[in-house]
Design a protein around this motif. Sequence first.
Motif, short mmCIF file in Angstrom:
data_model
loop_
_atom_site.label_atom_id
_atom_site.label_comp_id
_atom_site.label_asym_id
_atom_site.label_seq_id
_atom_site.Cartn_x
_atom_site.Cartn_y
_atom_site.Cartn_z
N SER A 1 0.81 -1.22 0.00
CA SER A 1 0.00 0.00 0.00
C SER A 1 0.85 1.27 0.00
O SER A 1 0.32 2.36 -0.18
N GLN A 2 2.15 1.13 0.15
CA GLN A 2 3.05 2.28 0.10
C GLN A 2 3.50 2.48 -1.35
O GLN A 2 4.62 2.14 -1.72
N TRP B 1 3.13 7.62 -5.35
CA TRP B 1 1.98 8.40 -5.81
C TRP B 1 2.28 9.21 -7.07
O TRP B 1 1.38 9.46 -7.87
N ASN C 1 -0.79 11.23 -8.41
CA ASN C 1 -1.49 11.52 -7.15
C ASN C 1 -3.00 11.32 -7.25
O ASN C 1 -3.77 11.99 -6.58
N LEU D 1 -6.17 8.98 -6.58
CA LEU D 1 -6.57 7.85 -5.72
C LEU D 1 -7.10 6.67 -6.53
O LEU D 1 -6.75 5.52 -6.25
N PHE E 1 -7.47 0.07 1.34
CA PHE E 1 -6.47 0.95 0.74
C PHE E 1 -7.06 2.34 0.49
O PHE E 1 -6.45 3.35 0.86
N SER E 2 -8.23 2.38 -0.12
CA SER E 2 -8.84 3.68 -0.44
C SER E 2 -9.16 4.45 0.84
O SER E 2 -8.99 5.67 0.89
N ASP F 1 -7.59 4.11 3.81
CA ASP F 1 -6.34 4.49 4.46
C ASP F 1 -5.68 5.70 3.81
O ASP F 1 -4.99 6.45 4.49
N TRP F 2 -5.90 5.91 2.51
CA TRP F 2 -5.24 7.00 1.81
C TRP F 2 -6.12 8.23 1.62
O TRP F 2 -5.70 9.17 0.96
N ARG F 3 -7.31 8.25 2.17
CA ARG F 3 -8.16 9.45 2.03
C ARG F 3 -7.72 10.52 2.99
O ARG F 3 -7.16 10.37 3.97
#
Length: 88
Positions: A42-43, A46, A51, A53, A83-84, A86-88
Motif C-alpha cells: 500500500s506504500q 503516488w 497523485n 486515488l 487501501f482507499s 487508508d489514503w483518504r
Amino acid sequence: MLQLIGKGRSATPGESWVAVESVPDAVHRDLEEMMHDYRTQSQIDWASVDNDLIRGMDLFKQSFSRLHPELDPSALDALEWKFSWDWR
C-alpha cells in the motif's frame, strides 16, 4: 479476508482480529502474512499515478493480485476498500 477487514459488516474498513479468532492457525498465519504484504504494497509511489486515488487503487489491486493470486475477487475488493480508506 472479508471478516478481518469488515467488508459487508462495517461502515469503515479495519483489521478486526477478533472477527477471525476462530479460524485455524494456518489461516490466521496466512492472514497475518497478507496484512504484512498489504502494509508494504500500500506504500505506492503516488507520483507514478499522478497523485490520483483511483489510479492508485488500480495499481495497488493489480500489484496485490500478482503477489497473492490465490485471493478471490471479493478479498481483493476488501483490501482495495481498505487501501482507499487508508489514503483518504
